[in-house]
Design a protein around this motif. Structure first.
Motif, mmCIF file in Angstrom:
data_model
loop_
_atom_site.group_PDB
_atom_site.id
_atom_site.type_symbol
_atom_site.label_atom_id
_atom_site.label_comp_id
_atom_site.label_asym_id
_atom_site.label_seq_id
_atom_site.Cartn_x
_atom_site.Cartn_y
_atom_site.Cartn_z
ATOM 1 N N LEU A 184 0.825 -1.210 0.000
ATOM 2 C CA LEU A 184 0.000 0.000 0.000
ATOM 3 C C LEU A 184 0.857 1.256 0.000
ATOM 4 C CD1 LEU A 184 -2.704 -1.132 2.584
ATOM 5 C CD2 LEU A 184 -3.028 -0.847 0.117
ATOM 6 N N ALA A 185 1.979 1.230 0.741
ATOM 7 C CA ALA A 185 2.854 2.391 0.792
ATOM 8 C C ALA A 185 3.480 2.674 -0.575
ATOM 9 C CB ALA A 185 3.949 2.176 1.839
ATOM 10 N N VAL A 186 3.954 1.624 -1.245
ATOM 11 C CA VAL A 186 4.536 1.803 -2.577
ATOM 12 C C VAL A 186 3.487 2.334 -3.546
ATOM 13 C CG1 VAL A 186 5.524 0.602 -4.569
ATOM 14 C CG2 VAL A 186 6.330 0.052 -2.266
ATOM 15 N N ALA A 187 2.283 1.740 -3.508
ATOM 16 C CA ALA A 187 1.208 2.189 -4.390
ATOM 17 C C ALA A 187 0.830 3.635 -4.106
ATOM 18 C CB ALA A 187 -0.016 1.283 -4.233
ATOM 19 N N GLY A 188 0.784 3.999 -2.819
ATOM 20 C CA GLY A 188 0.418 5.362 -2.468
ATOM 21 C C GLY A 188 1.467 6.376 -2.892
ATOM 22 N N LEU A 241 -0.458 -3.689 -6.951
ATOM 23 C CA LEU A 241 0.133 -4.163 -5.704
ATOM 24 C C LEU A 241 -0.889 -4.193 -4.566
ATOM 25 C CD1 LEU A 241 3.588 -2.301 -5.650
ATOM 26 C CD2 LEU A 241 3.179 -4.727 -6.135
ATOM 27 N N VAL A 242 -1.932 -3.380 -4.683
ATOM 28 C CA VAL A 242 -2.970 -3.364 -3.647
ATOM 29 C C VAL A 242 -3.579 -4.750 -3.474
ATOM 30 C CG1 VAL A 242 -5.210 -2.377 -2.995
ATOM 31 C CG2 VAL A 242 -3.445 -0.919 -4.000
ATOM 32 N N MET A 243 -3.576 -5.545 -4.548
ATOM 33 C CA MET A 243 -4.147 -6.895 -4.452
ATOM 34 C C MET A 243 -3.382 -7.748 -3.450
ATOM 35 S SD MET A 243 -6.719 -6.600 -6.332
ATOM 36 C CE MET A 243 -7.286 -8.281 -6.042
ATOM 37 N N PHE A 244 -2.111 -7.433 -3.210
ATOM 38 C CA PHE A 244 -1.349 -8.180 -2.209
ATOM 39 C C PHE A 244 -1.756 -7.793 -0.791
ATOM 40 C CE2 PHE A 244 1.435 -8.465 -5.935
ATOM 41 C CZ PHE A 244 1.735 -9.810 -5.924
ATOM 42 N N THR A 273 -5.930 11.546 -8.484
ATOM 43 C CA THR A 273 -4.798 10.638 -8.278
ATOM 44 C C THR A 273 -4.161 10.851 -6.911
ATOM 45 O OG1 THR A 273 -4.348 10.552 -10.651
ATOM 46 C CG2 THR A 273 -2.541 9.951 -9.181
ATOM 47 N N TRP A 274 -3.980 12.107 -6.516
ATOM 48 C CA TRP A 274 -3.359 12.411 -5.230
ATOM 49 C C TRP A 274 -4.234 11.984 -4.052
ATOM 50 C CZ3 TRP A 274 -1.542 18.060 -6.657
ATOM 51 C CH2 TRP A 274 -0.479 17.962 -7.560
ATOM 52 N N ILE A 275 -5.533 12.159 -4.180
ATOM 53 C CA ILE A 275 -6.439 11.734 -3.110
ATOM 54 C C ILE A 275 -6.314 10.231 -2.891
ATOM 55 C CG2 ILE A 275 -8.868 11.428 -2.492
ATOM 56 C CD1 ILE A 275 -9.436 14.126 -3.807
ATOM 57 N N GLY A 278 -3.086 9.490 -1.089
ATOM 58 C CA GLY A 278 -3.172 9.798 0.331
ATOM 59 C C GLY A 278 -3.923 8.729 1.105
ATOM 60 N N ILE A 279 -5.006 8.231 0.523
ATOM 61 C CA ILE A 279 -5.789 7.174 1.176
ATOM 62 C C ILE A 279 -4.945 5.915 1.346
ATOM 63 C CG2 ILE A 279 -7.749 5.607 0.873
ATOM 64 C CD1 ILE A 279 -9.224 7.931 -0.490
#
Length: 293
Positions: A184-188, A241-244, A273-275, A278-279
């Motif tokens: 999630l961090a990488v995706a964000g 990556l969120v699927m992981f 995209t930025w929102i 952030g989520i």
């Protein structure tokens, strides 16, 4: 260039069918681009109930509420190879192939609908060229190149899935929390990157690239499709990556990511995209805080 006709009457039957389907997908919020998308979702729906029993993930309770249906033995064997943490009959190669097929289905289901504007644009250019008596390579060639790029990426995700599966990493366990938070961090973070924005610009404006690199050579159109696939990968690889973090066959999150990817390519500017970025970052931090020791 003259305005193209809406009926694409100058194209052959297969190409015209692709153009018409992509047009309907636009009108119906791109739910389905081709029969491949439909079949992918149908198969994933059948398998997601089984996946929820192993790694429920967010929304898994809704899947578990669905009736558990007896699947054909070949599907049950496929599921076992995708989610068993031990080597299954057939060995590592068979298991890796099964996981790769799973990721191919997921990428087709999630990413192909978002390619509808690009396919539609190519069909418009091809129809106009054919109307002038010029040759036009079938959009199916372009689509094949686009999918080829995503299949390579799917293999990379399959290798990562296999490594995590072999290590016994599961959602809800300490290692699973860390992997989910990292994904999630990488995706964000990627949502705020310049590369992400550059790729989004290319995906949002396919006409310039398609028109500038127009060719009657099938190989060049196939490569052009691969290039368009690369722009799409640049937009969406981190979201995959969120699927992981939610379970690799979580049907609800597959649908959500697919819809988000499509809408993101249609909405101008970076705020949307930025929102989302952030989520994802807040979600990653929350997982780390909630992670058991």
């Amino acid at each position: 260039m003259d305005e193209p006709d809406d009926d694409f009457s100058n194209l052959g039957v297969p190409a015209r069918s692709v153009a018409e389907v992509s047009g309907r997908a636009r009108a119906l919020v791109y739910l389905i681009l081709t029969i491949s998308v439909f079949l992918s979702w149908l198969f994933l729906l059948a398998m997601s109930r089984r996946a929820a029993e192993v790694d429920p993930g967010p929304g898994g309770a809704l899947l578990l509420a669905l009736p558990s249906l007896k699947l054909p033995d070949i599907f049950e064997a496929f599921f076992l190879m995708c989610f068993s943490p031990v080597v299954v009959p057939g060995g590592m190669t068979a298991q890796l192939i099964a996981i790769f097929v799973m990721w191919v289905l997921m990428t087709v289901a999630m990413m192909l609908p978002s390619a509808a504007p690009m396919i539609r644009t190519y069909c418009e250019i091809a129809d106009t060229a054919a109307g002038k008596g010029e040759e036009a390579v079938s959009p199916l060639v372009l689509l094949s190149g686009y999918l080829a790029t995503w299949f390579v990426v799917a293999f990379g995700f399959a290798l990562l899935s296999y490594a995590l599966l072999s290590a016994g990493v599961r959602l809800g366990e300490p290692a699973g929390y860390k992997v989910a938070a990292a994904a999630l961090a990488v995706a964000g973070l990627y949502q705020f990157s310049g590369l992400k924005n550059a790729c989004l610009d290319k995906c949002r404006n396919p006409f310039a690239t398609l028109f500038a690199r127009w060719s009657v050579d099938k190989r060049k159109i196939f490569v052009l499709g691969m290039q368009q696939g690369l722009w799409c990968v640049g937009c969406c690889w981190a979201l995959m990556l969120v699927m992981f973090a939610v379970g690799t066959m979580n049907l609800f999150w597959m649908a959500l990511i697919g819809i988000f990817s499509l809408v993101e390519k249609e909405v101008r500017g970076s705020l949307f995209t930025w929102i989302a970025g952030g989520i994802l970052l807040v979600w990653a931090a929350a997982l780390l805080v909630a992670s058991p020791a």
